[in-house]
Design a protein around this motif. Sequence first.
Motif, mmCIF file in Angstrom:
data_model
loop_
_atom_site.group_PDB
_atom_site.id
_atom_site.type_symbol
_atom_site.label_atom_id
_atom_site.label_comp_id
_atom_site.label_asym_id
_atom_site.label_seq_id
_atom_site.Cartn_x
_atom_site.Cartn_y
_atom_site.Cartn_z
ATOM 1 N N ALA A 76 0.833 -1.205 0.000
ATOM 2 C CA ALA A 76 0.000 0.000 0.000
ATOM 3 C C ALA A 76 0.867 1.254 0.000
ATOM 4 O O ALA A 76 0.566 2.220 -0.704
ATOM 5 N N MET A 77 1.948 1.244 0.755
ATOM 6 C CA MET A 77 2.833 2.406 0.790
ATOM 7 C C MET A 77 3.522 2.609 -0.556
ATOM 8 O O MET A 77 3.765 3.738 -0.975
ATOM 9 N N LYS A 78 3.831 1.519 -1.271
ATOM 10 C CA LYS A 78 4.428 1.654 -2.602
ATOM 11 C C LYS A 78 3.443 2.302 -3.564
ATOM 12 O O LYS A 78 3.830 3.053 -4.447
ATOM 13 N N MET A 79 2.145 2.002 -3.392
ATOM 14 C CA MET A 79 1.135 2.629 -4.239
ATOM 15 C C MET A 79 1.108 4.141 -4.010
ATOM 16 O O MET A 79 0.830 4.903 -4.915
ATOM 17 N N PHE A 80 1.383 4.560 -2.773
ATOM 18 C CA PHE A 80 1.431 5.986 -2.474
ATOM 19 C C PHE A 80 2.774 6.597 -2.829
ATOM 20 O O PHE A 80 2.989 7.783 -2.640
ATOM 21 N N GLU A 82 5.830 5.779 -1.550
ATOM 22 C CA GLU A 82 6.791 5.873 -0.464
ATOM 23 C C GLU A 82 7.302 4.476 -0.146
ATOM 24 O O GLU A 82 6.530 3.561 0.072
ATOM 25 N N ARG A 103 4.370 15.719 4.713
ATOM 26 C CA ARG A 103 3.268 15.535 3.768
ATOM 27 C C ARG A 103 2.723 16.891 3.357
ATOM 28 O O ARG A 103 2.608 17.787 4.190
ATOM 29 N N LEU A 108 -3.255 17.900 0.019
ATOM 30 C CA LEU A 108 -4.136 16.774 0.355
ATOM 31 C C LEU A 108 -5.547 17.251 0.656
ATOM 32 O O LEU A 108 -6.526 16.598 0.282
ATOM 33 N N GLU A 112 -8.760 16.197 -1.435
ATOM 34 C CA GLU A 112 -9.883 15.526 -0.782
ATOM 35 C C GLU A 112 -11.192 16.260 -1.064
ATOM 36 O O GLU A 112 -12.219 15.636 -1.341
#
Length: 188
Positions: A76-80, A82, A103, A108, A112
């Motif tokens: 999941a972090m790779k998808m973001f 990081e 961040r 963000l 959002e």
Amino acid sequence: MLPQLRPPSETNASPVDLRRRYLIREGGGSMPIPHERALAYLNALEADRHTALALSEQKAAEAKLIEARQEGFRAAMKMFGEDICVVAPGQNSKEPAQRRARRPIPELIVRELSFSGKPMTAHQIATAVDYNLERTETALRRLAEAGKVERTEKDRWELPSTITAQLSVRAVTGANGKHPAPAERVAT
């Protein structure tokens, strides 16, 4: 001669086993012969061994589940975008720990609000961007001063209509700001 016989562990034993062990140790009822005491001690050891094996199997299964959760979180972090490196407890590096990059909270928040398409409270925004409520409110006030967000009469925050229109044009035109040709639209 037999050594003083004590059960190895009384914490994992059932009440029946504890009672039996107590009677054997204290000599309650009939006095057991040394052979019976030795067998009772061996049985207690075997029961403790089975309990230890069951616990170790349970811990091994728990460790596998935790490892699977770690892998899912890393993915999941790779998808973001990081990468995370987890340091094992035994590793001590002499290098100072690197701080995580800050961040972009204002970005963000705007993202959002654009995704939701409706006004949101500061609490909803803080939850959505996973940030402190007090600091989210500060960021919202700064964004309002810059004209990037607006506060409604119901104490909700939304994007001004001009920014919403710009965001929708970017989504349609792509990164370069030009409308795609009909052949490009079909190819994608």
